[in-house]
Scaffold this motif. Structure first.
Motif, mmCIF file in Angstrom:
data_model
loop_
_atom_site.group_PDB
_atom_site.id
_atom_site.type_symbol
_atom_site.label_atom_id
_atom_site.label_comp_id
_atom_site.label_asym_id
_atom_site.label_seq_id
_atom_site.Cartn_x
_atom_site.Cartn_y
_atom_site.Cartn_z
ATOM 1 N N LEU A 264 24.023 7.753 30.286
ATOM 2 C CA LEU A 264 22.650 8.038 30.685
ATOM 3 C C LEU A 264 22.565 9.064 31.807
ATOM 4 N N THR B 299 22.668 12.438 30.131
ATOM 5 C CA THR B 299 21.637 12.682 29.115
ATOM 6 C C THR B 299 20.253 12.557 29.737
ATOM 7 N N ALA B 300 19.738 11.341 29.789
ATOM 8 C CA ALA B 300 18.385 11.125 30.312
ATOM 9 C C ALA B 300 18.257 11.567 31.760
ATOM 10 N N ALA C 64 15.616 14.424 33.004
ATOM 11 C CA ALA C 64 14.542 14.002 33.904
ATOM 12 C C ALA C 64 14.535 14.845 35.177
ATOM 13 N N GLN D 178 13.392 5.612 23.544
ATOM 14 C CA GLN D 178 14.223 5.350 24.711
ATOM 15 C C GLN D 178 13.394 4.628 25.780
ATOM 16 N N ASP E 270 13.073 5.265 28.785
ATOM 17 C CA ASP E 270 12.393 6.165 29.718
ATOM 18 C C ASP E 270 11.192 6.864 29.096
ATOM 19 N N SER F 296 11.168 9.060 26.738
ATOM 20 C CA SER F 296 11.458 10.429 26.321
ATOM 21 C C SER F 296 11.548 10.515 24.804
ATOM 22 N N ARG G 270 14.127 11.872 23.388
ATOM 23 C CA ARG G 270 15.560 12.114 23.161
ATOM 24 C C ARG G 270 16.060 11.363 21.937
ATOM 25 N N SER H 193 23.846 13.264 21.870
ATOM 26 C CA SER H 193 22.506 13.155 22.443
ATOM 27 C C SER H 193 21.826 14.512 22.340
ATOM 28 N N SER I 118 18.120 16.541 23.261
ATOM 29 C CA SER I 118 16.780 16.636 23.856
ATOM 30 C C SER I 118 16.244 18.033 23.610
#
Length: 456
Positions: free
Chosen positions: A389, A392-393, A397, A429, A431, A433, A435, A449, A451
């Motif tokens: 994470l 990725t996220a 972010a 997800q 969050d 998103s 993604r 992953s 995005s």
């Protein structure tokens, strides 16, 4: 030396090079098999012994420590690798016990003399007295925590187990952790890609469920198919195919667009982008900081009749020097590679939690620079072969916060679902998103992953 003995020696020498010289098994092993003149069943045996031993190394080390009644760090590394190879044959293959023991003893003798041979013989005979199930019970009992038990039984470092759990929990699927760890220890099936507009899958091939350009052959060595296509058919993970196609098909392409593959090596995704650019009348440029990998990119592009300049710069500088220039940019960022442990099993033992902060900083800087190089309305695909994470996220972010309302997210999950014949089952997800996260145990792909971000 018999062919079977030669296969074991090739496996042992590859494993030694991985541990002693940081070699990559997927690069070294094919050359070693060729030099040894192995073919057919013996080449397959060398491959299975090498990858199987590396994948299950964490479990086998726990078995060896129990059987030897000493820590593995007290064992000479060359002898330890002979033991690992022997334990793999005893617990995970149909190789006869006496052959597994005797050949491993000879490897240890060559590495450390009579004392090493006697020690290896004693340890492996102790291992051979119990069943694989018994040994899993012994290993589980040696763990000091639930996470350590999972790490030992499924041969993953504890920090990777925890990172995977958090990534699955972000989809509400933490209960799939053992399925993911199991998938990481299985040999991946060979997946092919037919470059769009330039090649078609053979008539007897089976289409993959998610990528429109992916297929699998019925069997045999794919090298002949690749050579016969002039580079227009290639071996490529389905997740890698989808990552490239997500960028090209996120929005309709306008003729004359300019595209950039910012971190292009080794060039598999670049080739897909080039074929797509050729179809739609777009121009593509590629960049790769490593000269050796830049050479691989140029080689990957040989089958595409499109002029694609390949620069050799730091991606951050390359993008910063071209503000508001490109309509589409792929940032296939350097990462921990935790999503490709099926293919590169030694990677799990080479990475550490301390590697993550430096990588995420580089990833953020690359993505931020790429956004700056986009024209208004342009799209960047941020891709990692890792589900961690933070890589990725977290990176996405942070970059979105920096750009504020000038950057919006497109739903990568919807784009990939629209590409697919079967429903890939890409949940929201935690969050919020868009993604898309692919998984070995769910999609039979690397844990890629993807995005998609558009500059407003």
């Amino acid at each position: 030396m018999s062919a079977t003995v030669a296969a074991r020696r090739v496996a042992y020498e590859t494993i030694r090079a991985v541990h002693e010289s940081d070699a990559y098994a997927n690069l070294l092993l094919p050359a070693s098999i060729g030099r040894a003149g192995l073919s057919g069943a013996d080449a397959a045996l060398a491959t299975e012994l090498t990858y199987g031993t590396l994948r299950r190394q964490g479990t086998y080390d726990a078995v060896i420590a129990i059987a030897a009644e000493r820590g593995i760090h007290e064992i000479d590394p060359a002898v330890l690798d002979a033991l690992r190879l022997g334990v793999h044959q005893l617990l995970s293959t149909r190789v006869a016990s006496h052959a597994a023991v005797n050949e491993s003893v000879e490897l240890a003798r060559a590495a450390g003399g009579r004392g090493a041979a006697g020690f290896t013989n004693a340890v492996l005979r102790r291992v051979s007295r119990d069943t694989p199930g018994d040994w899993m019970t012994h290993v589980a009992a040696s763990a000091r925590s639930d996470d350590e038990q999972l790490g030992l039984l499924f041969s993953h470092p504890v920090w990777v187990v925890r990172a995977f759990r958090r990534a699955l929990a972000a989809e509400g699927r933490a209960d799939e952790l053992e399925a993911l760890l199991t998938a990481d220890n299985a040999a991946p099936r060979v997946t092919m890609a037919a470059l769009p507009g330039l090649a078609e899958a053979p008539e007897d091939a089976r289409r993959t469920p998610f990528s429109p350009i992916g297929f699998r052959l019925g069997g045999g060595d794919p090298e002949g198919t690749v050579r016969g296509s002039g580079g227009r058919i290639r071996v490529q993970d389905e997740g890698s195919q989808l990552a490239a196609l997500a960028l090209t098909r996120a929005l309709p392409v306008q003729e004359g667009e300019r595209w950039l593959d910012l971190c292009a090596g080794p060039g598999g995704k670049t080739a897909v982008l080039a074929a797509e650019a050729l179809r739609h009348g777009a121009a593509l440029e590629a960049n790769e900081i490593s000269p050796a990998r830049a050479g691989l990119v140029r080689r990957a592009l040989e089958g595409v009749p499109l002029d694609v300049p390949v620069s050799e710069e730091d991606g951050r500088t390359r993008a910063a020097d071209a503000p508001r220039t490109y309509d589409r940019i792929l940032v296939d960022a350097p990462c921990t590679g935790l999503g490709a442990l099926r293919r590169r099993p030694e990677a799990r033992w080479r990475k550490a939690p301390s590697d993550v902060p430096g990588l995420t900083e580089l990833q953020r800087e690359l993505l931020d620079a790429a956004v700056g190089a986009l024209k208004p309305g342009g799209v960047v695909a941020y891709v990692t072969c890792s589900p961690h994470l933070a890589e990725t996220a977290g990176v996405v972010a942070e970059v979105r916060r920096g750009w504020g309302e000038a950057l919006e997210e497109l739903p990568a999950r919807d784009v990939i679902t629209a590409l697919s014949d079967a429903d890939p089952g890409l949940p929201a997800q935690a969050d919020g998103s868009g993604r898309a996260q692919l998984w070995p145990h769910r999609h039979n792909t690397d844990a890629m992953s993807v995005s998609l971000l558009r500059r407003v």
